[in-house]
Design an enzyme around this catalytic site. Sequence first.
Site, PDB file in Angstrom:
ATOM      1  N   LYS A 115      11.163  -8.007  12.345  1.00  0.00           N
ATOM      2  CA  LYS A 115       9.794  -7.843  12.843  1.00  0.00           C
ATOM      3  C   LYS A 115       9.776  -8.116  14.326  1.00  0.00           C
ATOM      4  O   LYS A 115      10.583  -8.921  14.818  1.00  0.00           O
ATOM      5  CB  LYS A 115       8.868  -8.841  12.142  1.00  0.00           C
ATOM      6  CG  LYS A 115       7.411  -8.476  12.224  1.00  0.00           C
ATOM      7  CD  LYS A 115       7.088  -7.425  11.188  1.00  0.00           C
ATOM      8  CE  LYS A 115       5.634  -7.227  10.949  1.00  0.00           C
ATOM      9  NZ  LYS A 115       5.423  -6.563   9.662  1.00  0.00           N
TER      10      LYS A 115
HETATM   11  N1  GLU Z   1       4.418  -3.065   9.405  1.00  0.00           N
HETATM   12  C1  GLU Z   1       4.490  -2.570   8.065  1.00  0.00           C
HETATM   13  C2  GLU Z   1       4.748  -3.694   7.087  1.00  0.00           C
HETATM   14  O1  GLU Z   1       4.480  -4.845   7.361  1.00  0.00           O
HETATM   15  C3  GLU Z   1       5.460  -1.411   7.941  1.00  0.00           C
HETATM   16  C4  GLU Z   1       6.865  -1.707   8.300  1.00  0.00           C
HETATM   17  C5  GLU Z   1       7.761  -0.480   8.306  1.00  0.00           C
HETATM   18  O2  GLU Z   1       7.308   0.587   7.931  1.00  0.00           O
HETATM   19  O3  GLU Z   1       8.908  -0.623   8.709  1.00  0.00           O
HETATM   20  O4  GLU Z   1       5.170  -3.471   5.990  1.00  0.00           O
END
Ligand code: GLU
Length: 425
Positions: A115
């Site tokens: 993240k």
């Molecule tokens: N930000 C989204 C989540 O928390 C999507 C992450 C992604 O598609 O890589 O799942």
Amino acid sequence: MGGYIEPAPIADKENPFESMMSRFKIASELLGLDDEIYNVLKNPAKQVLVSLPITMDDGSIKVFEGYRVIHSNILGPSKGGVRFDPGVNLDEVKALAAWMTWKCAVVDIPYGGGKGGVCCNPREMSAGEIERLMRSYTQSMIEIFGPDRDIPAPDMGTGPREMAWLMDTYSRSQGMTVHSVVTGKPLVMGGSLGRTEATGRGVMVSAMTAMEKLKINPYQAKVAVQGFGNVGSWAAKLMEERGCSIVAVSDISGAYYNANGIDINKAIAYRDNNKGSMEGFTGAEKISGDELLLLEVDVLIPAAKEDVITISNVDKIKAKLIVEGANGPTSAKADNIINDKGIMVAPDILANAGGVTVSYFEWVQNRLGYKWTKERVNRRSDRIMKDAFENVYKVALEYNVSMRIAAYIVAIDKVSKTYKYRGGY
Ligand code: GLU
């Protein structure tokens, strides 16, 4: 753009990393995980912190702090969004990165978890300032990102527009177009059909499957949705289409309640014509964001941010089912009370995994140089979400634990077994 958010109550705000760890600990003990693997999975594989000096429109230079945490790449390249929000800090990004590891494992896609985030307030920045910040952030992460290394995506405060800048900056650095370095891109530049609604759609599939288990008739179900950004509004729309009555929605401007059900298409149109805000919406009565959480409804969908269901309000929650569209909306301290009250929770790492699932499909399509139809995307993601729910449900019965702990068990079991096969030195 990502969802507009409801501010979290700060009274008993927990550290999200500790919230994640306490569930991880419970599941690890139930699995009999040995200490070595526990220690491997407890610590993020890599943490990157960068300073991003940006020239603002008025000519001044402002320095922003940016993060990328790779929690694990045991199952594959790390995957996870980039958040632009004033609340971003290292502990939050670490928790969100770990949740991505567990999420990808629960839906069985070949990714680890990561993240990123920048502490900033995109609502107070011009498009040009946001673009410079995103390009500068990407440039700082050139060695980290890569289609087989670490694949970013949208999260709160970012969307297809920001992913386009990220992809372009990365591609320039490589001297070629690299679609598969990022997902959640605009459709015209390698994005996938169905990606925009994917997280909300997965929330809907989880909610419908859970209602089946609880014998709640969708045509009689009352639903409250906290957060009317991308995830919340799509979940609301798709559940309304399946017969549910969405009696309340909220965003940063407050909450809106209508006992007879809010017309979700009208609410979405209102928001879209009102600079993304529900302020002034007349199709419902205005109540406070806190009141929304305590409504007498069948299904509560927290789809904003962390720590909104905490020990300060959990006692008063009346929903029979909570489906977590957001990451970490329930603090760990509230878990036991929820279980004692007999409320079923479709936990974040299961319920909101539809987004990363379709991100995976986007990456697959980019690598194949081929486009799938929306029907194919939806059919496959619905199947993955339903199978993942059934699997977690089965494990919950087997271990006699909550759906949340069961989801952690499924994920940790998969990651730890893979780690053993891969070995270390
Ligand atoms: N930000 C989204 C989540 O928390 C999507 C992450 C992604 O598609 O890589 O799942």
